[in-house]
Design a protein around this motif. Structure first.
Motif, PDB file in Angstrom:
ATOM      1  N   PHE A 229       0.785  -1.170  -0.064  1.00 43.89           N
ATOM      2  CA  PHE A 229       0.038   0.017  -0.167  1.00 43.89           C
ATOM      3  C   PHE A 229       0.945   1.198  -0.105  1.00 43.89           C
ATOM      4  O   PHE A 229       1.786   1.354   0.884  1.00 43.89           O
ATOM      5  N   ASP A 230       0.826   2.094  -0.951  1.00 51.79           N
ATOM      6  CA  ASP A 230       1.758   3.188  -1.246  1.00 51.79           C
ATOM      7  C   ASP A 230       2.965   3.119  -1.128  1.00 51.79           C
ATOM      8  O   ASP A 230       3.826   3.625  -0.439  1.00 51.79           O
ATOM      9  N   GLY A 231       3.370   1.952  -1.745  1.00 49.88           N
ATOM     10  CA  GLY A 231       4.862   1.637  -1.756  1.00 49.88           C
ATOM     11  C   GLY A 231       5.381   0.967  -0.526  1.00 49.88           C
ATOM     12  O   GLY A 231       6.627   0.728  -0.699  1.00 49.88           O
ATOM     13  N   GLY A 232       4.647   0.529   0.368  1.00 49.33           N
ATOM     14  CA  GLY A 232       5.112   0.048   1.555  1.00 49.33           C
ATOM     15  C   GLY A 232       4.218  -1.208   1.984  1.00 49.33           C
ATOM     16  O   GLY A 232       3.129  -1.453   1.425  1.00 49.33           O
ATOM     17  N   PRO A 233       4.625  -1.839   2.959  1.00 46.75           N
ATOM     18  CA  PRO A 233       3.716  -3.031   3.411  1.00 46.75           C
ATOM     19  C   PRO A 233       2.617  -2.623   4.297  1.00 46.75           C
ATOM     20  O   PRO A 233       2.686  -1.659   5.055  1.00 46.75           O
ATOM     21  N   ALA A 234       1.215  -3.423   4.033  1.00 46.69           N
ATOM     22  CA  ALA A 234       0.325  -3.253   4.758  1.00 46.69           C
ATOM     23  C   ALA A 234      -0.410  -4.666   5.355  1.00 46.69           C
ATOM     24  O   ALA A 234      -0.268  -5.468   4.353  1.00 46.69           O
ATOM     25  N   PHE A 235      -0.765  -4.745   6.602  1.00 48.49           N
ATOM     26  CA  PHE A 235      -1.000  -6.172   6.977  1.00 48.49           C
ATOM     27  C   PHE A 235      -2.634  -6.137   6.779  1.00 48.49           C
ATOM     28  O   PHE A 235      -3.206  -5.163   7.025  1.00 48.49           O
ATOM     29  N   TYR A 236      -3.322  -7.300   6.692  1.00 45.81           N
ATOM     30  CA  TYR A 236      -4.753  -7.218   6.731  1.00 45.81           C
ATOM     31  C   TYR A 236      -5.300  -8.681   7.434  1.00 45.81           C
ATOM     32  O   TYR A 236      -4.564  -9.617   7.505  1.00 45.81           O
ATOM     33  N   VAL A 237      -6.422  -8.474   8.056  1.00 47.57           N
ATOM     34  CA  VAL A 237      -7.131  -9.639   8.462  1.00 47.57           C
ATOM     35  C   VAL A 237      -8.428  -9.612   7.634  1.00 47.57           C
ATOM     36  O   VAL A 237      -9.239  -8.544   7.501  1.00 47.57           O
ATOM     37  N   ARG A 238      -8.787 -10.565   6.938  1.00 45.76           N
ATOM     38  CA  ARG A 238      -9.987 -10.635   6.011  1.00 45.76           C
ATOM     39  C   ARG A 238     -10.834 -12.093   6.700  1.00 45.76           C
ATOM     40  O   ARG A 238     -10.402 -12.898   6.783  1.00 45.76           O
ATOM     41  N   ASP A 239     -12.269 -11.821   6.477  1.00 49.66           N
ATOM     42  CA  ASP A 239     -13.154 -12.788   6.532  1.00 49.66           C
ATOM     43  C   ASP A 239     -14.189 -12.625   5.784  1.00 49.66           C
ATOM     44  O   ASP A 239     -14.406 -11.879   5.023  1.00 49.66           O
ATOM     45  N   ASN A 240     -14.896 -13.807   5.725  1.00 50.16           N
ATOM     46  CA  ASN A 240     -16.133 -13.887   4.773  1.00 50.16           C
ATOM     47  C   ASN A 240     -17.583 -13.815   5.509  1.00 50.16           C
ATOM     48  O   ASN A 240     -18.455 -14.569   5.317  1.00 50.16           O
ATOM     49  N   GLY A 241     -17.409 -13.171   6.930  1.00 53.88           N
ATOM     50  CA  GLY A 241     -18.731 -13.119   7.782  1.00 53.88           C
ATOM     51  C   GLY A 241     -19.534 -12.204   7.240  1.00 53.88           C
ATOM     52  O   GLY A 241     -19.861 -11.916   6.357  1.00 53.88           O
ATOM     53  N   ALA A 242     -20.154 -11.476   8.251  1.00 53.10           N
ATOM     54  CA  ALA A 242     -21.518 -10.694   8.070  1.00 53.10           C
ATOM     55  C   ALA A 242     -20.956  -9.360   7.420  1.00 53.10           C
ATOM     56  O   ALA A 242     -21.990  -8.817   6.729  1.00 53.10           O
ATOM     57  N   GLY A 243     -19.838  -9.009   7.511  1.00 47.72           N
ATOM     58  CA  GLY A 243     -19.336  -7.704   6.759  1.00 47.72           C
ATOM     59  C   GLY A 243     -20.289  -6.372   7.465  1.00 47.72           C
ATOM     60  O   GLY A 243     -20.652  -6.503   8.660  1.00 47.72           O
ATOM     61  N   PHE A 244     -20.218  -5.319   6.667  1.00 50.39           N
ATOM     62  CA  PHE A 244     -20.635  -4.134   7.362  1.00 50.39           C
ATOM     63  C   PHE A 244     -21.017  -3.090   6.108  1.00 50.39           C
ATOM     64  O   PHE A 244     -20.411  -3.383   4.840  1.00 50.39           O
ATOM     65  N   ASP A 245     -21.765  -2.281   6.376  1.00 47.41           N
ATOM     66  CA  ASP A 245     -22.308  -1.180   5.276  1.00 47.41           C
ATOM     67  C   ASP A 245     -21.141   0.060   5.480  1.00 47.41           C
ATOM     68  O   ASP A 245     -20.849   0.486   6.623  1.00 47.41           O
TER      69      ASP A 245
END
Length: 547
Positions: A448-464
């Motif tokens: 992200f923007d030339g540098g590392p970014a960590f993420y946590v992703r799920d297939n759950g309820a989500g949000f608006d």
């Protein structure tokens, strides 16, 4: 018979003549001056040895007539010399001419000749002329070099990018160039009628006069300083002055040379910089004062928070435990005295007290995250993520959840806080995927923007996404407590941790299509950490096309 004559006097006279002629020849050689006699009737020229040497002829060459000498003249000069001689003969006067001589080797000499009528015939007409020829080649070379030097000096003087002037030892302007006139605002005619003392700032005049006295006394040869002149319009002009004294052959002061560079713009810039620096120092002092005051306030607030934490930990927990304990005792010991609705009320009381206890625990955890000291180290986020996943599996082994955790994700940060961060993010993903079979939770790294970014992703309820700005506020919930349990403190705690690492966090999601939380910070962020007030800016999501 014999006649004896005493010729001593004649011999002495001859010897004196010989010595005189020798001295004359030596003097001619030294002066490069040859003498000549020209007979108009025979056109013969008799000259001294030096004359022959000047013209590059053999001394006393019997064939060296007037024509031979004329042949050595430069072609461009012959006609002019002939006209001078003819005019002298016709007007019966002396003559003088400068001309060039071409030598057999191709070199040139410059000579100056003078002549006078020395004899006349019975009719009174000029019959003979005599005169001298001097080799002035060296003198002409010196004169030419001097002329070129003067021209160069004049060009430099007039075209210089700085003001230049010649002054008398008393300070009167003798010569000035146009640049100096432009600097001081005077015309040349006005300036050469003044002394420099008249247009020098009164506060700088004493130093100027002291410099001149030191040069006149021979203590210094050059004097350089910055001073102020008074412009013709009355305004001060800052200038860098460099002065030197020129002496004559006897060592007496002759005149002063001054070089004047206008430094008013630089002076104004320096003054502006000094004012800016003074203002910055004042602002820094005010800022330090405000920081000190703010620090004192923060110390007081921290003490209040510690007192509040102590009160929450001890004073609030005891009544809650009493309420929960007595409610449980009623249900266990006197349940038969209560109808089903009364027992349901007691269960709701117990549930509320327990939820209140969890809320207190989360608030205390959030306060601890904000106040605890940062301990920086290299942290393996992948290992921490697997530990959190194993704990979640152990708590609910019946769940069917697939964890996808990228290996060897290292960073710099506080290991304890980063563990709390992953417990909250992975715990949220675990919670909001409770209605998915199978559920999937990912932890990885992206760019992200030339540098590392960590993420946590799920297939759950989500949000608006319309409510994304509420995600990281305390007690902010996008789902009801009846749908998913929780206190609304977890993501606020995550935001505080990211802020303390000098980074940012944002989220993307769609209702019933899962969510992804991104977070990043410099690998070697400042060790002081960010304040709690930075949390709001840390959670601002980027544009969706960058995420």
């Amino acid at each position: 018979m014999a006649i004896r004559y005493d010729i001593t006097a004649r011999k002495e006279a001859e010897e004196a003549l010989r010595r005189s002629e020798s001295c004359l020849a030596e003097a001619e050689r030294i002066a490069h001056l040859g003498s000549w006699i020209w007979d108009a009737r025979s056109n013969e020229v008799r000259g001294s040895d030096e004359l022959y040497r000047i013209f590059g002829l053999q001394p006393q060459d019997p064939t060296a007539s007037r024509v031979a000498f004329f042949d050595r003249l430069h072609p461009d000069d012959r006609e002019a010399v002939r006209r001078v001689i003819q005019a002298a003969l016709q007007e019966e006067r002396g003559c003088q001419a400068d001309f060039r001589i071409l030598l057999p080797d191709g070199s040139e000499r410059v000579a100056s000749a003078q002549g006078e009528i020395s004899a006349r015939d019975a009719a009174g007409k000029p019959r003979q002329m005599m005169g001298t020829v001097q080799d002035i080649t060296e003198r002409k070379r010196v004169e030419e070099a001097l002329r070129e030097s003067e021209e160069r000096f004049r060009a430099i003087f007039e075209q210089a990018a700085v003001g230049m002037a010649q002054l008398s030892p008393t300070g009167q302007w003798l010569q000035v160039n146009q640049k100096l006139c432009d600097i001081l605002g005077y015309s040349r005619s006005e300036l050469v009628q003044k002394h420099f003392q008249e247009i020098t700032h009164p506060e700088d005049l004493a130093d100027d006069l002291d410099c001149i006295q030191q040069m006149l006394a021979g203590k210094v040869s050059i004097c350089a300083r910055e001073k102020r002149y008074i412009h013709r319009n009355g305004s001060p002009v800052w200038a860098k002055l460099t002065g030197s004294l020129v002496r004559d052959a006897a060592g007496e002061p002759k005149y002063l040379i001054a070089v004047v560079e206008d430094v008013s713009a630089r002076r104004r810039a320096e003054q502006k910089r000094q004012r800016a620096e003074a203002k910055i120092r004042q602002m820094n002092a005010e800022l330090e004062q405000r920081v000190a005051e703010r620090t004192a306030e923060l110390v007081a607030v921290n003490r209040e928070l510690e007192a509040f934490s102590y009160s929450v930990s001890h004073d609030l927990r005891a009544p809650l435990r009493a309420i929960d304990g007595f409610s449980q005792a009623l249900l266990e010991d006197h349940a038969e005295l209560l109808d089903p609705e009364g027992r349901r009320y007691l269960e709701r009381v117990r549930h509320a007290t327990q939820r209140m206890s969890h809320l207190i625990d989360d608030l205390l955890g959030l306060a601890q995250v904000t106040r605890s000291e940062m301990r920086w180290a290299t942290v393996n986020l992948s290992e921490i993520a697997w530990q959190v996943a194993e704990n979640l599996y152990a708590a609910q082994p019946e769940r069917q959840v697939e964890f996808v955790i990228a290996p060897d994700l290292h960073t710099e940060g506080d290991a304890r806080l980063l563990k709390i961060l992953l417990e909250n993010l992975l715990g949220n993903a675990w919670k909001f995927t409770s209605r998915r079979v199978p559920a999937r939770i990912e932890f990885g790294r992206t760019q992200f923007d030339g540098g590392p970014a960590f993420y946590v992703r799920d297939n759950g309820a989500g949000f608006d996404m319309a409510y994304a700005d509420k995600l990281f506020g305390a007690f902010q919930r996008l789902h009801g407590a009846s749908e998913f349990e929780g206190t609304g403190i977890g993501l606020a705690t995550v935001a505080r941790i990211i802020a303390r690492h000098g980074g940012r966090i944002w989220a993307e999601g769609k209702v019933e299509q899962g969510a992804t939380f991104y977070f990043t910070w410099p690998a070697l962020a400042g060790r002081l950490g960010a304040s709690c007030n930075a949390a709001a800016s840390a959670v601002e999501p980027p544009q969706s096309d960058k995420a």
